[in-house]
Design an enzyme around this catalytic site. Structure first.
Site, mmCIF file in Angstrom:
data_model
loop_
_atom_site.group_PDB
_atom_site.id
_atom_site.type_symbol
_atom_site.label_atom_id
_atom_site.label_comp_id
_atom_site.label_asym_id
_atom_site.label_seq_id
_atom_site.Cartn_x
_atom_site.Cartn_y
_atom_site.Cartn_z
ATOM 1 N N ALA A 185 30.777 -3.005 29.843
ATOM 2 C CA ALA A 185 29.768 -2.040 30.306
ATOM 3 C C ALA A 185 30.233 -1.179 31.471
ATOM 4 C CB ALA A 185 28.506 -2.790 30.710
ATOM 5 N N GLY A 225 33.009 0.320 31.661
ATOM 6 C CA GLY A 225 34.080 1.224 31.209
ATOM 7 C C GLY A 225 33.640 2.643 30.891
ATOM 8 N N HIS A 233 40.153 9.072 12.082
ATOM 9 C CA HIS A 233 39.143 10.131 11.966
ATOM 10 C C HIS A 233 39.458 11.098 10.821
ATOM 11 C CE1 HIS A 233 37.835 8.439 15.643
ATOM 12 N NE2 HIS A 233 38.485 9.206 16.482
ATOM 13 N N GLN A 272 32.883 20.608 14.867
ATOM 14 C CA GLN A 272 32.558 20.825 16.281
ATOM 15 C C GLN A 272 33.561 21.777 16.894
ATOM 16 O OE1 GLN A 272 33.039 16.766 17.733
ATOM 17 N NE2 GLN A 272 35.078 17.223 18.478
ATOM 18 N N TYR A 289 30.839 27.940 6.746
ATOM 19 C CA TYR A 289 30.902 29.326 6.291
ATOM 20 C C TYR A 289 31.911 29.490 5.177
ATOM 21 C CZ TYR A 289 34.572 29.776 9.946
ATOM 22 O OH TYR A 289 35.672 29.619 10.744
HETATM 23 N N1 LIG Z 1 36.903 6.166 26.169
HETATM 24 C C1 LIG Z 1 36.865 6.807 25.029
HETATM 25 O O1 LIG Z 1 36.639 8.022 24.970
HETATM 26 C C2 LIG Z 1 37.090 6.075 23.740
HETATM 27 C C3 LIG Z 1 37.327 4.717 23.730
HETATM 28 N N2 LIG Z 1 37.494 4.062 22.539
HETATM 29 C C4 LIG Z 1 37.734 2.631 22.509
HETATM 30 O O2 LIG Z 1 36.628 1.967 23.126
HETATM 31 C C5 LIG Z 1 37.046 0.834 23.844
HETATM 32 C C6 LIG Z 1 36.627 0.985 25.291
HETATM 33 O O3 LIG Z 1 37.184 2.160 25.811
HETATM 34 P P1 LIG Z 1 37.106 2.536 27.357
HETATM 35 O O4 LIG Z 1 35.724 2.369 27.869
HETATM 36 O O5 LIG Z 1 37.789 3.826 27.504
HETATM 37 O O6 LIG Z 1 38.010 1.407 27.964
HETATM 38 P P2 LIG Z 1 38.242 1.010 29.477
HETATM 39 O O7 LIG Z 1 39.707 0.985 29.716
HETATM 40 O O8 LIG Z 1 37.392 1.808 30.391
HETATM 41 O O9 LIG Z 1 37.789 -0.513 29.459
HETATM 42 C C7 LIG Z 1 36.431 -0.928 29.360
HETATM 43 C C8 LIG Z 1 36.209 -2.094 30.303
HETATM 44 O O10 LIG Z 1 37.025 -3.188 29.887
HETATM 45 C C9 LIG Z 1 37.488 -3.906 31.022
HETATM 46 N N3 LIG Z 1 38.960 -3.945 30.974
HETATM 47 C C10 LIG Z 1 39.804 -2.902 31.021
HETATM 48 N N4 LIG Z 1 41.076 -3.326 30.925
HETATM 49 C C11 LIG Z 1 41.029 -4.658 30.823
HETATM 50 C C12 LIG Z 1 42.007 -5.668 30.677
HETATM 51 N N5 LIG Z 1 43.307 -5.386 30.635
HETATM 52 N N6 LIG Z 1 41.600 -6.941 30.589
HETATM 53 C C13 LIG Z 1 40.302 -7.241 30.606
HETATM 54 N N7 LIG Z 1 39.325 -6.313 30.742
HETATM 55 C C14 LIG Z 1 39.677 -5.057 30.848
HETATM 56 C C15 LIG Z 1 37.035 -3.151 32.259
HETATM 57 O O11 LIG Z 1 35.850 -3.765 32.725
HETATM 58 P P3 LIG Z 1 35.860 -4.918 33.826
HETATM 59 O O12 LIG Z 1 37.093 -4.787 34.646
HETATM 60 O O13 LIG Z 1 34.611 -4.672 34.604
HETATM 61 O O14 LIG Z 1 35.808 -6.165 33.037
HETATM 62 C C16 LIG Z 1 36.659 -1.797 31.725
HETATM 63 O O15 LIG Z 1 35.622 -1.201 32.461
HETATM 64 C C17 LIG Z 1 38.556 0.755 23.649
HETATM 65 O O16 LIG Z 1 38.812 -0.093 22.577
HETATM 66 C C18 LIG Z 1 38.946 2.181 23.311
HETATM 67 O O17 LIG Z 1 40.101 2.236 22.539
HETATM 68 C C19 LIG Z 1 37.392 4.721 21.352
HETATM 69 C C20 LIG Z 1 37.152 6.067 21.294
HETATM 70 C C21 LIG Z 1 37.017 6.869 22.479
HETATM 71 O O1 LIG Z 2 38.607 8.513 19.169
HETATM 72 C C1 LIG Z 2 38.923 9.387 19.940
HETATM 73 O O2 LIG Z 2 38.191 10.519 19.941
HETATM 74 C C2 LIG Z 2 38.220 11.387 21.052
HETATM 75 C C3 LIG Z 2 37.616 12.697 20.556
HETATM 76 O O3 LIG Z 2 36.299 12.485 20.166
HETATM 77 P P1 LIG Z 2 35.270 13.700 20.177
HETATM 78 O O4 LIG Z 2 34.053 13.136 19.576
HETATM 79 O O5 LIG Z 2 35.110 14.111 21.613
HETATM 80 O O6 LIG Z 2 35.882 14.791 19.390
HETATM 81 C C4 LIG Z 2 39.618 11.590 21.561
HETATM 82 O O7 LIG Z 2 39.583 12.344 22.759
HETATM 83 C C5 LIG Z 2 40.239 10.255 21.851
HETATM 84 O O8 LIG Z 2 41.598 10.417 22.204
HETATM 85 C C6 LIG Z 2 40.177 9.348 20.656
HETATM 86 O O9 LIG Z 2 40.534 8.030 21.040
#
Ligand SMILES: NC(=O)C1=CN([C@@H]2O[C@H](COP(=O)(O)OP(=O)(O)OC[C@H]3O[C@@H](n4cnc5c(N)ncnc54)[C@H](OP(=O)(O)O)[C@@H]3O)[C@@H](O)[C@H]2O)C=CC1
Ligand SMILES: O=C1O[C@H](COP(=O)(O)O)[C@@H](O)[C@H](O)[C@H]1O
Length: 581
Positions: free
Chosen positions: A101, A103, A329, A466, A472
């Site tokens: 949460a 992240g 995607h 998007q 079109y």
């Molecule tokens: N961000 C994006 O735009 C997108 C993300 N994703 C996927 O969604 C998932 C979450 O992404 P995102 O929120 O960016 O990820 P984050 O890197 O922000 O990680 C989410 C949370 O996980 C915990 N965390 C991070 N690294 C570690 C670690 N090494 N070990 C244990 N806990 C860790 C942290 O919380 P805490 O330290 O509080 O435990 C962090 O706030 C990933 O699988 C990512 O690939 C997919 C599409 C788009």
């Molecule tokens: O899954 C992902 O998507 C985003 C792009 O998503 P969008 O909905 O904003 O078009 C991309 O930036 C990211 O690298 C990828 O992990």
């Protein structure tokens, strides 16, 4: 704290359960069914589970979980909504647990989507949202963090602050380690406090890095699964790095969950225009007859972002653009675009057709892919960084931030039609679109008026996913007047002009689907296998041979190699033509 002495999380009963027919019959969709508890319990007896929660069998689904539609998205939304506002829901409660949460994704997408669903009255009357992560936070601090990213619908701002406050009051936080059964047991206790007296359904959203997916699923399924309601888990990508690691991940998840509990999210499937693709094809007589090699010259699936990997370089460098965008995607859109008419709108029927497309595709060859990486430069007094300037990226990284590929579907509908995929970061624009270029008109009476470049005058259908959603069709028409001069025009459905309602974010649709047990927009494990099979050999070859990506300036149109690749198949990228730029 007393924990179960051994994890009988997967009993041998599962193997007998997993026969395909049995699974299908157990999970066959039904329309909403206000099933009495007695029937739900009968079901639980059948659905013997692999994981025991403090001695209780964990059910997989109940009849509430089967609330879904065979009649399309509108009915589905309506059905879900009606169900949530029915007397039945007084007996059930929904807990949504956002794991990770603290992240980026949780803040940017998941909490705002949950609020949007609440704002639109799509969540059931009794629901609770729990954030779970290692960071120390109070409920108040979580609420404060979430409140920064919540927004109200542009077209419906009344009571926004009240609604926000009401939503935030339903949000709680528990701090814990992802692999700690003890911490998940504490979470379970807190959830139970909120769920008292109700049949509790639990939806876990794994918004965490992939290396901790399995540990979190193990703890959640064994210590914090619902005892009498359903438990579902939304898993974020990446689902592995190649065929082998993806299969390993699936096998590990399936030690704790069955396939029907796993909701593998590909948020592009939740985008409005991707959803509309099937409607366009299958509800309009004019398109389907044209949808084949007979009329279509090539199909282009294009993704571009006008920013780099800022902030996500660490993750990105171990995956690269092919795994980040193309293998999931773009390939998912391709499968939906090219599939045969499914037997029904049932999730399994649609996913069966998508798998057939993926399995009919030719494995991507190294000669059919071009890779690139953005480099820094200065323009107009502004400096743009290179990919390797990202502090989380090694200086000698060969990870592609751009890729263009030519793929083929070896079936009777699409034989020899190039499907060109292109994805890149730090390009000149942001967008995602599908371009369908039709064949030249045979023996065209007006060819004299077109000049020599026939490509310029062929019909092209563009589905702009998007931004500024639109569909079109480029056609030729006569310029009014006494002469005979031809013009190019667009028959244009621009969503912002036609519809005043704001388009929901993909995560809203997908969360709502997961809540109502609709799996149509989630990836089945065989789809995933088939998708990885297409890209794994080329990914291995590029990595083993240390193929250097072609450098392109940040903010440019990408590497020149992409043009040569298209030219090899007599194609020009539609997004780069002067008409479209
Ligand atoms: N961000 C994006 O735009 C997108 C993300 N994703 C996927 O969604 C998932 C979450 O992404 P995102 O929120 O960016 O990820 P984050 O890197 O922000 O990680 C989410 C949370 O996980 C915990 N965390 C991070 N690294 C570690 C670690 N090494 N070990 C244990 N806990 C860790 C942290 O919380 P805490 O330290 O509080 O435990 C962090 O706030 C990933 O699988 C990512 O690939 C997919 C599409 C788009
Ligand atoms: O899954 C992902 O998507 C985003 C792009 O998503 P969008 O909905 O904003 O078009 C991309 O930036 C990211 O690298 C990828 O992990």
């Amino acid at each position: 704290m007393a924990l179960p002495s051994s994890h009988s999380c997967f009993s041998s009963t599962f193997s007998s359960f997993s026969s395909k027919n049995q699974e299908r019959s157990l999970f066959t969709r039904s329309k909403i069914d206000f099933t009495p508890f007695s029937r739900i319990f009968t079901r639980f007896r059948v659905l013997q589970r692999k994981c025991f929660n403090n001695g209780h069998l964990i059910p997989l689904e109940n009849d509430f979980g089967d609330t879904s539609t065979v009649e399309g998205p509108v009915k589905h939304f309506k059905a879900t909504h009606d169900h949530f506002s029915s007397p039945e829901q007084n007996k059930t409660t929904l807990s949504i647990i956002v794991v990770g949460a603290s992240g980026d994704l949780a803040k940017k997408k998941i909490f705002p989507a949950l609020f949007a669903l609440y704002y639109e009255d799509f969540l059931p009357e009794h629901f609770t949202v729990f954030g779970y992560a290692r960071s120390k936070m109070t409920d108040g601090e979580l609420r404060n963090m979430i409140s920064q990213t919540l927004t109200c619908r542009i077209d419906k701002r009344e009571n926004c602050n009240d609604k926000m406050e009401q939503f935030l009051q339903r949000c709680f936080y528990h701090s814990g380690q992802y692999g700690s059964e003890e911490n998940f047991k504490e979470l379970d206790d807190k959830l139970k406090e909120k769920e008292t007296g109700k049949l509790a359904n639990r939806l876990f959203y794994l918004s965490i890095p992939p290396d901790i997916f399995v540990a979190a699923v193990k703890s959640a399924s064994c210590l914090a699964a619902s005892q009498f309601g359903w438990t579902r888990v939304i898993v974020e990508k990446p689902f592995g790095r190649d065929s082998e690691s993806s299969r390993e991940l699936t096998a590990s998840l399936k030690k704790y969950l069955i396939e029907e509990q796993i909701f593998r999210i590909d948020h592009y499937l939740g985008k409005e225009l991707v959803e509309n693709l099937s409607v366009l094809r299958f509800s309009n007589l004019v398109f389907e007859p044209l949808w084949s090699r007979q009329y279509i010259r090539n199909v282009q699936l294009i993704f571009s972002e006008d920013f780099g990997t800022e902030g996500r370089g660490g993750y990105f460098d171990s995956y690269g653009i092919i795994r980040d965008i193309m293998q999931n995607h773009l390939l998912q859109i391709l499968a939906l675009f090219a599939m045969e008419t499914p037997v029904s709108l049932d999730a399994e029927d649609i996913r069966n057709e998508k798998v057939k497309v993926l399995r009919s595709m030719r494995t991507l060859q190294v000669d059919d892919i071009v890779i690139g990486q953005y480099k820094g430069h200065s323009k107009g007094g502004k400096t743009y960084p290179s990919y390797t300037d990202d502090p989380q990226v090694p200086n000698n990284s060969l990870t592609p931030t751009f890729a263009a590929a030519a793929m083929f579907i070896d079936n009777s509908r699409w034989d020899s039609v190039p499907f060109l995929l292109k994805a890149g970061k730090a390009l000149h624009s942001k967008g995602a679109e599908i371009r369908v270029q039709f064949r030249h008109v045979p023996g065209n009476l007006y060819r004299r008026n077109f000049g020599t470049d026939l490509d310029k005058n062929t019909n092209e259908l563009v589905i702009r996913v998007q931004p500024n959603e639109a569909i079109y069709l480029k056609i030729n028409n006569k310029i009014p007047g006494l002469g005979m001069r031809l013009d190019r025009s667009n028959l244009n459905l621009l969503y912002s002009t036609k519809y005043t309602k704001e388009i929901p974010d993909a995560y809203e649709r997908l969360l709502l689907d997961a809540i109502s047990g609709e799996r149509r927009l989630f990836i089945r494990s065989d789809e995933l296998d088939a998708a990885w099979a297409l890209f794994t050999p080329v990914l291995k070859e590029l990595e083993e041979k240390h193929v250097a990506p072609e450098l392109y300036p940040y903010g440019s149109r990408g590497p020149v190699g992409a043009h040569y690749l298209a030219a090899k198949y007599n194609v020009r990228w539609g997004d780069l033509s002067s008409e479209d730029s």
